[in-house]
Motif scaffolding. Structure first.
Motif, mmCIF file in Angstrom:
data_model
loop_
_atom_site.group_PDB
_atom_site.id
_atom_site.type_symbol
_atom_site.label_atom_id
_atom_site.label_comp_id
_atom_site.label_asym_id
_atom_site.label_seq_id
_atom_site.Cartn_x
_atom_site.Cartn_y
_atom_site.Cartn_z
ATOM 1 N N ARG A 155 -15.515 -21.780 -18.459
ATOM 2 C CA ARG A 155 -16.557 -22.545 -19.021
ATOM 3 C C ARG A 155 -15.970 -23.437 -19.847
ATOM 4 O O ARG A 155 -16.708 -24.527 -20.154
ATOM 5 C CB ARG A 155 -17.313 -21.240 -19.527
ATOM 6 N N ASP A 156 -15.156 -23.218 -20.384
ATOM 7 C CA ASP A 156 -14.469 -23.842 -21.485
ATOM 8 C C ASP A 156 -14.628 -25.791 -20.789
ATOM 9 O O ASP A 156 -14.458 -26.714 -21.272
ATOM 10 C CB ASP A 156 -13.716 -23.401 -22.459
ATOM 11 N N HIS A 173 -21.277 -21.735 -15.184
ATOM 12 C CA HIS A 173 -22.328 -23.312 -14.474
ATOM 13 C C HIS A 173 -24.199 -22.317 -15.272
ATOM 14 O O HIS A 173 -24.578 -22.850 -15.970
ATOM 15 C CB HIS A 173 -23.019 -23.520 -13.467
ATOM 16 N N LYS A 174 -23.689 -21.216 -15.937
ATOM 17 C CA LYS A 174 -24.835 -20.334 -17.032
ATOM 18 C C LYS A 174 -24.030 -20.126 -17.760
ATOM 19 O O LYS A 174 -23.422 -20.000 -18.503
ATOM 20 C CB LYS A 174 -25.005 -19.338 -16.439
ATOM 21 N N GLY A 175 -25.872 -19.930 -18.989
ATOM 22 C CA GLY A 175 -24.470 -19.042 -20.273
ATOM 23 C C GLY A 175 -25.145 -19.839 -21.432
ATOM 24 O O GLY A 175 -25.533 -20.658 -21.305
ATOM 25 N N GLU A 217 -25.705 -24.156 -24.716
ATOM 26 C CA GLU A 217 -25.654 -24.939 -26.488
ATOM 27 C C GLU A 217 -25.312 -27.004 -25.932
ATOM 28 O O GLU A 217 -25.502 -27.307 -26.410
ATOM 29 C CB GLU A 217 -24.555 -24.864 -26.853
ATOM 30 N N PHE A 218 -24.547 -27.073 -24.557
ATOM 31 C CA PHE A 218 -23.953 -27.922 -24.330
ATOM 32 C C PHE A 218 -25.278 -28.631 -24.105
ATOM 33 O O PHE A 218 -25.224 -29.937 -24.436
ATOM 34 C CB PHE A 218 -23.088 -27.659 -22.907
ATOM 35 N N GLY A 219 -26.219 -28.775 -23.359
ATOM 36 C CA GLY A 219 -27.127 -29.106 -23.181
ATOM 37 C C GLY A 219 -28.331 -29.742 -23.732
ATOM 38 O O GLY A 219 -28.350 -30.299 -24.245
ATOM 39 N N ALA A 220 -28.375 -28.884 -25.581
ATOM 40 C CA ALA A 220 -28.563 -29.139 -26.544
ATOM 41 C C ALA A 220 -28.333 -30.250 -27.410
ATOM 42 O O ALA A 220 -28.645 -30.959 -27.522
ATOM 43 C CB ALA A 220 -29.282 -27.723 -27.516
ATOM 44 N N ARG A 221 -27.402 -30.098 -27.191
ATOM 45 C CA ARG A 221 -25.926 -31.531 -28.082
ATOM 46 C C ARG A 221 -26.346 -32.461 -27.273
ATOM 47 O O ARG A 221 -26.007 -33.206 -27.791
ATOM 48 C CB ARG A 221 -24.944 -30.408 -28.072
ATOM 49 N N HIS A 222 -26.188 -32.526 -25.539
ATOM 50 C CA HIS A 222 -26.287 -33.879 -25.397
ATOM 51 C C HIS A 222 -27.072 -33.591 -24.457
ATOM 52 O O HIS A 222 -27.812 -33.749 -23.341
ATOM 53 C CB HIS A 222 -25.286 -33.631 -23.852
ATOM 54 N N PRO A 223 -28.034 -34.566 -24.827
ATOM 55 C CA PRO A 223 -29.910 -34.818 -24.665
ATOM 56 C C PRO A 223 -29.535 -35.008 -23.018
ATOM 57 O O PRO A 223 -30.458 -35.652 -22.606
ATOM 58 C CB PRO A 223 -30.466 -35.041 -25.223
ATOM 59 N N ARG A 224 -28.842 -36.255 -22.663
ATOM 60 C CA ARG A 224 -28.596 -36.902 -21.889
ATOM 61 C C ARG A 224 -28.249 -36.513 -20.307
ATOM 62 O O ARG A 224 -28.588 -37.008 -19.802
ATOM 63 C CB ARG A 224 -27.295 -38.539 -21.964
#
Length: 181
Positions: A69-70, A97-99, A104-111
């Motif tokens: 994931r990293d 691709h989950k977890g 957190e990545f999706g929340a930090r990067h709304p694009r």
């Protein structure tokens, strides 16, 4: 303005090469020697389609170990630096691709917006065509060590990256409905 479509996938390339049918003079069966070592290079790539002009691009990163994931998050951050505007990432339901890390990545990067392809349907991901073309191009080769394998993989993917026709073929040969002009 629309969003970039980004088809993402990972694959592995073994030091013990792929063998396929080849040409040889009649009566002289070709011999392809291979190593018994099981070292491998792991690669993550993304096939992108731009929103306006539908230009295709290939981005990749080669690793000498398995991808976790990293590494996926690092690769996505690099994509965000290269592609301006929103991204819709389409990928399989793999565990990496989950977890929490992906949420957190999706929340930090709304694009970035993640969409998952149906399970057991690799034919829907055009990035699988990248792996198919790369492995065919490298078939019957025999790198001596992991460093040479990484160089061959990188060279093959660079050649593919430079061929818009080959990248479009990955999309057209997938089982996705036609969406390119």
């Amino acid at each position: 303005m629309g969003a970039y479509l980004v088809f993402l996938d990972e694959s592995g390339f073994m030091l013990k090469g792929t063998v396929c049918r080849t040409w040889a003079p009649r009566g002289q069966t070709p011999t392809v020697y291979s190593r018994q070592r099981h070292d491998r290079a792991s690669v993550i790539s993304a096939l992108s389609v731009s929103p306006r002009r539908q230009r295709v691009g290939l981005y990749y990163r080669v690793h000498a170990q398995n991808i976790h994931r990293d590494e996926v998050c690092v690769f996505l951050r690099q994509l965000l630096r290269h592609l301006r505007g929103p991204l819709v990432v389409l990928w399989d339901n793999g565990q990496i691709h989950k977890g929490d890390a992906m949420r957190e990545f999706g929340a930090r990067h709304p694009r970035v917006h993640f969409e998952y392809l149906p399970g057991y349907a690799p034919e829907l991901n055009p990035d699988e065509g990248v792996w198919d073309q790369a492995k065919k191009a490298m078939a019957n080769g025999r790198p001596d060590d992991l460093e040479e394998l990484v160089l061959q993989v990188s060279h093959t993917l660079e050649s593919l990256r430079g061929s818009t026709r080959s990248l479009r073929a990955c999309i057209h040969n997938s089982d996705l409905p036609s969406f390119l002009a």
